[in-house]
Design a protein around this motif. Structure first.
Motif: not given
Length: 134
Positions: A28-38, A61-65, A70-77, A96-98
């Motif tokens: 739930n780290d919004v700064a680390a999450f968006v660091a990968h976006y242009a 930030a609003a969604a993580f709060a 407490g969720t996680r996101r799985i991406h299977r390439v 998204t996994v709760h």
């Protein structure tokens, strides 16, 4: 010493970026999450278009709060395709996994399209689109 850039090393870097986005989500780290976006990235989700990194940051930030806490996101390439040396398109099955779930229901999986660019040796998300798989 010079390094040799290959499609294999680029694909590894692209997959590592997606793994890092997933890890930031799980934290739930919004700064680390968006660091990968242009800065001018877009994220299109069902019923929602986020049209810059700043807007993505605010929304996440609003969604993580709240609903994503407490969720996680799985991406299977599923596929990585390079249009040129600086542009990749990635297709993933994502969900998204709760916190209360070991496995998410099958009907919650989505298909995501990622457009990534190499900006001065660093892969960034330019666009992300997510839609239901069913």
């Amino acid at each position: 010493m010079t390094s040799t850039r290959t499609q294999d090393t680029d694909e590894h870097a692209v997959r590592a970026l997606i793994d890092a986005v997933s890890a930031a989500w799980a934290d739930n780290d919004v700064a680390a999450f968006v660091a990968h976006y242009a800065d001018d990235a877009t994220a299109v989700l069902p019923g929602l278009a986020l049209l810059s990194k700043a807007v993505i940051r605010t929304a996440m930030a609003a969604a993580f709060a709240d609903q994503l806490k407490g969720t996680r996101r799985i991406h299977r390439v599923q596929d990585v395709r390079f249009l040129d040396n600086a542009t990749a398109i990635v297709i993933s099955r994502s969900v998204t996994v709760h916190a209360s779930e070991n496995e998410p229901p099958a009907d919650r999986w989505s298909i995501a399209t990622w457009v990534l660019s190499d900006r001065s040796g660093r892969w960034l998300i330019e666009a992300y689109h997510d839609c239901p798989a069913a």
